[in-house]
Design a protein around this motif. Structure first.
Motif, PDB file in Angstrom:
ATOM      1  N   MET A   1       0.840  -1.209   0.000  1.00  0.00           N
ATOM      2  CA  MET A   1       0.000   0.000   0.000  1.00  0.00           C
ATOM      3  C   MET A   1       0.873   1.257   0.000  1.00  0.00           C
ATOM      4  O   MET A   1       2.055   1.201   0.294  1.00  0.00           O
ATOM      5  CB  MET A   1      -0.914  -0.013   1.234  1.00  0.00           C
ATOM      6  CG  MET A   1      -2.063   0.929   1.097  1.00  0.00           C
ATOM      7  SD  MET A   1      -3.343   0.616   2.317  1.00  0.00           S
ATOM      8  CE  MET A   1      -2.508   0.997   3.839  1.00  0.00           C
TER       9      MET A   1
ATOM     10  N   TYR B   1      -5.558   6.533   1.666  1.00  0.00           N
ATOM     11  CA  TYR B   1      -4.710   5.462   2.193  1.00  0.00           C
ATOM     12  C   TYR B   1      -4.294   5.696   3.642  1.00  0.00           C
ATOM     13  O   TYR B   1      -4.085   4.742   4.390  1.00  0.00           O
ATOM     14  CB  TYR B   1      -3.517   5.212   1.261  1.00  0.00           C
ATOM     15  CG  TYR B   1      -3.978   4.571  -0.019  1.00  0.00           C
ATOM     16  CD1 TYR B   1      -4.435   3.262  -0.021  1.00  0.00           C
ATOM     17  CD2 TYR B   1      -4.034   5.302  -1.204  1.00  0.00           C
ATOM     18  CE1 TYR B   1      -4.913   2.668  -1.175  1.00  0.00           C
ATOM     19  CE2 TYR B   1      -4.508   4.709  -2.378  1.00  0.00           C
ATOM     20  CZ  TYR B   1      -4.943   3.402  -2.347  1.00  0.00           C
ATOM     21  OH  TYR B   1      -5.433   2.825  -3.491  1.00  0.00           O
TER      22      TYR B   1
ATOM     23  N   SER C   1      -5.103   2.965   6.620  1.00  0.00           N
ATOM     24  CA  SER C   1      -4.114   2.376   7.524  1.00  0.00           C
ATOM     25  C   SER C   1      -4.431   2.733   8.974  1.00  0.00           C
ATOM     26  O   SER C   1      -4.220   1.933   9.872  1.00  0.00           O
ATOM     27  CB  SER C   1      -2.687   2.774   7.139  1.00  0.00           C
ATOM     28  OG  SER C   1      -2.534   4.147   7.267  1.00  0.00           O
TER      29      SER C   1
ATOM     30  N   ASP D   1       1.788   1.955  -5.710  1.00  0.00           N
ATOM     31  CA  ASP D   1       1.962   0.512  -5.802  1.00  0.00           C
ATOM     32  C   ASP D   1       0.654  -0.186  -5.439  1.00  0.00           C
ATOM     33  O   ASP D   1       0.609  -1.000  -4.536  1.00  0.00           O
ATOM     34  CB  ASP D   1       3.119   0.093  -4.873  1.00  0.00           C
ATOM     35  CG  ASP D   1       3.469  -1.362  -5.059  1.00  0.00           C
ATOM     36  OD1 ASP D   1       3.196  -1.896  -6.161  1.00  0.00           O
ATOM     37  OD2 ASP D   1       3.989  -1.962  -4.107  1.00  0.00           O
ATOM     38  N   VAL D   2      -0.409   0.200  -6.131  1.00  0.00           N
ATOM     39  CA  VAL D   2      -1.699  -0.453  -5.898  1.00  0.00           C
ATOM     40  C   VAL D   2      -2.269  -0.868  -7.256  1.00  0.00           C
ATOM     41  O   VAL D   2      -2.005  -0.225  -8.257  1.00  0.00           O
ATOM     42  CB  VAL D   2      -2.716   0.487  -5.185  1.00  0.00           C
ATOM     43  CG1 VAL D   2      -2.221   0.872  -3.811  1.00  0.00           C
ATOM     44  CG2 VAL D   2      -3.025   1.714  -6.016  1.00  0.00           C
TER      45      VAL D   2
ATOM     46  N   ALA E   1      -3.681  -7.590  -9.284  1.00  0.00           N
ATOM     47  CA  ALA E   1      -3.039  -7.828  -7.993  1.00  0.00           C
ATOM     48  C   ALA E   1      -2.492  -9.260  -7.932  1.00  0.00           C
ATOM     49  O   ALA E   1      -2.255  -9.783  -6.844  1.00  0.00           O
ATOM     50  CB  ALA E   1      -4.040  -7.580  -6.868  1.00  0.00           C
TER      51      ALA E   1
ATOM     52  N   ASP F   1      -4.251 -11.694  -5.669  1.00  0.00           N
ATOM     53  CA  ASP F   1      -4.277 -11.387  -4.234  1.00  0.00           C
ATOM     54  C   ASP F   1      -5.495 -10.500  -3.918  1.00  0.00           C
ATOM     55  O   ASP F   1      -5.489  -9.300  -4.178  1.00  0.00           O
ATOM     56  CB  ASP F   1      -2.971 -10.661  -3.871  1.00  0.00           C
ATOM     57  CG  ASP F   1      -2.862 -10.395  -2.377  1.00  0.00           C
ATOM     58  OD1 ASP F   1      -3.887 -10.441  -1.683  1.00  0.00           O
ATOM     59  OD2 ASP F   1      -1.727 -10.129  -1.919  1.00  0.00           O
TER      60      ASP F   1
ATOM     61  N   GLU G   1      -6.779  -9.496  -1.088  1.00  0.00           N
ATOM     62  CA  GLU G   1      -6.507  -8.453  -0.085  1.00  0.00           C
ATOM     63  C   GLU G   1      -5.933  -7.208  -0.744  1.00  0.00           C
ATOM     64  O   GLU G   1      -6.329  -6.086  -0.455  1.00  0.00           O
ATOM     65  CB  GLU G   1      -5.481  -8.967   0.941  1.00  0.00           C
ATOM     66  CG  GLU G   1      -5.930 -10.173   1.729  1.00  0.00           C
ATOM     67  CD  GLU G   1      -6.670  -9.757   2.995  1.00  0.00           C
ATOM     68  OE1 GLU G   1      -6.113  -8.960   3.759  1.00  0.00           O
ATOM     69  OE2 GLU G   1      -7.819 -10.221   3.186  1.00  0.00           O
ATOM     70  N   LYS G   2      -5.001  -7.447  -1.649  1.00  0.00           N
ATOM     71  CA  LYS G   2      -4.346  -6.339  -2.331  1.00  0.00           C
ATOM     72  C   LYS G   2      -5.336  -5.632  -3.267  1.00  0.00           C
ATOM     73  O   LYS G   2      -5.380  -4.399  -3.331  1.00  0.00           O
ATOM     74  CB  LYS G   2      -3.142  -6.872  -3.133  1.00  0.00           C
ATOM     75  CG  LYS G   2      -2.069  -5.846  -3.347  1.00  0.00           C
ATOM     76  CD  LYS G   2      -0.832  -6.417  -4.028  1.00  0.00           C
ATOM     77  CE  LYS G   2       0.013  -5.263  -4.534  1.00  0.00           C
ATOM     78  NZ  LYS G   2       0.994  -5.677  -5.541  1.00  0.00           N
TER      79      LYS G   2
ATOM     80  N   LEU H   1      -7.593  -2.942  -1.989  1.00  0.00           N
ATOM     81  CA  LEU H   1      -7.036  -1.615  -1.726  1.00  0.00           C
ATOM     82  C   LEU H   1      -6.732  -0.877  -3.027  1.00  0.00           C
ATOM     83  O   LEU H   1      -6.023   0.121  -3.044  1.00  0.00           O
ATOM     84  CB  LEU H   1      -5.736  -1.749  -0.907  1.00  0.00           C
ATOM     85  CG  LEU H   1      -5.888  -2.362   0.496  1.00  0.00           C
ATOM     86  CD1 LEU H   1      -4.525  -2.593   1.112  1.00  0.00           C
ATOM     87  CD2 LEU H   1      -6.733  -1.452   1.373  1.00  0.00           C
ATOM     88  N   GLY H   2      -7.275  -1.375  -4.121  1.00  0.00           N
ATOM     89  CA  GLY H   2      -6.946  -0.813  -5.433  1.00  0.00           C
ATOM     90  C   GLY H   2      -7.742   0.427  -5.797  1.00  0.00           C
ATOM     91  O   GLY H   2      -8.514   0.953  -4.993  1.00  0.00           O
TER      92      GLY H   2
END
Ligand SMILES: Nc1ncnc2c1ncn2[C@@H]1O[C@H](COP(=O)(O)OP(=O)(O)O)[C@@H](O)[C@H]1O
Ligand SMILES: [Mg+2]
Length: 347
Positions: free
Chosen positions: A1, A37, A41, A77-78, A109, A112, A114-115, A118-119
């Motif tokens: 993230m 973001y 977090s 990096d998303v 991703a 993934d 989970e990843k 967060l896109g």
């Protein structure tokens, strides 16, 4: 993230390398992305709930909305995908189409989930979803708005393989030209007619007048719930002649730089005068498609030259001073064995 170091100013500086102008929009988007973001977090740490603020980009066609999102995605990096609202409206199976968009995000991703959760999803041409009286499409724009609303609010969506993706933390950026919105705004905004002599006051006034209100979007044809999900609005300016000139020559991957490389590979130096870029920009402004027509006009100019160069290895430099004059093809003088009076031809 996104890390804490990727502050809004870092984002803007990166965007500046590829996107000309649009300073205000860059800032708005940078702050929105950064806050998004940070909020996630923090929420992950506190186990708290977050209220998501999706972003709406408003601006004429060809002013850099898609480019800005593409560029943004390269920095962050998303996972990032973009989709077209018009193509969503052309199918009977809107939900399947939306699923497919989210599936692409998961693919980006590398599977993934989970990843992917967060896109960023960019949905362009959102203005084409306005409710209209004469419905010719397979699905009404309004029902596409409802379908999008659901995922923007955050909900688990079942993918084809049975997996679920939760859209709660996905950032949605919507874009559109919103042709006609200005007329609506000029009716509803009352900052109007203070006559000012100073340019600064006029600028402030312009900015107040440019602020799009949710009610304007509603009158345009977006449903209130949908506009409510897009609280952050960034306006893109129409590109001036000066900006168009810069677009062709300044960015790292500008068309001029690309052609300089193409000619270099042929052993030829390419030099194009500023006047040419200004002339191309003037034509592009008449076409009213923002920066979109620049490449076409530029390539039309280069085609005859690129046709000639490979057959003529003696050409070492090409100079173009005006769109309305032939390019100068400079050739190495080859001194023949029996030296006579040698006429050096430029073309
Ligand atoms: N502000 C800008 N800076 C640099 N290039 C731009 C800009 N606006 C448009 N362009 C060029 O025009 C093309 C089309 O722009 P795009 O971002 O697709 O416009 P939009 O999504 O606003 O309709 C881009 O690929 C880019 O080459
Ligand atoms: Mg676009």
């Amino acid at each position: 993230m996104l890390t804490k170091e990727t502050t809004p100013s870092v984002i803007v500086n990166f965007l500046d390398q590829y996107v000309i102008g649009q300073d205000e929009a860059k800032k708005v988007v940078a702050v929105a992305v950064y806050s998004h973001y940070r909020k996630i977090s923090n929420a992950l740490q506190n186990d708290g709930n977050i209220a998501k603020s999706n972003v709406l980009l408003i601006g004429s066609s060809g002013t850099g909305k898609t480019l800005l999102c593409d560029t943004l995605s390269r920095l962050l990096d998303v996972p990032f995908v973009s989709a077209d609202a018009t193509s969503l409206a052309q199918t009977k199976y809107v939900n399947e189409e939306i699923e497919a968009v989210l599936q692409r995000l998961v693919d980006k991703a590398d599977g993934d989930i989970e990843k992917a959760q967060l896109g960023i999803v960019f949905i362009d041409e959102i203005d084409k979803l306005k409710a209209s009286k004469t419905e010719t499409r397979a699905t009404s724009g309004e029902s596409v708005q409802h379908a999008l609303l659901k995922i923007m609010e955050g909900s688990p969506v079942k993918l084809q393989n049975g997996q679920y993706i939760n859209t709660t933390n996905i950032l949605f950026i919507c874009g559109g030209a919103f042709v006609g919105l200005e007329n609506i705004m000029s009716k509803t905004h009352g900052f109007g007619f203070i006559s000012t002599s100073g340019g600064d006051n006029q600028n402030i006034l312009d900015r107040l007048n440019k602020r799009v209100k949710p009610t304007d979007l509603f009158e345009f044809g977006l449903i209130p719930e949908f506009t409510g999900r897009l609280p952050i609005i960034a306006n893109f300016q129409n590109l001036s002649k000066d900006m168009l000139v810069k677009i062709m020559s300044v960015p790292k991957n500008s068309i001029y730089r690309q052609y300089i490389e193409i000619f270099k590979a042929e052993g030829v130096e390419l030099s194009i005068g500023k006047r040419v870029f200004e002339q191309i920009s003037e034509i592009a402004i008449e076409y009213k498609t923002g920066a979109r027509s620049l490449r076409g006009i530029f390539e039309e100019l280069m085609t005859p030259v690129l046709y000639t160069v490979p057959d003529n290895p003696d050409i070492y430099r090409v100079e173009i001073a005006s769109l309305f004059e032939d390019p100068q093809l400079l050739r190495r003088t080859v001194i023949p064995a029996k030296a006579g009076i040698q006429k050096i031809e430029d073309r």
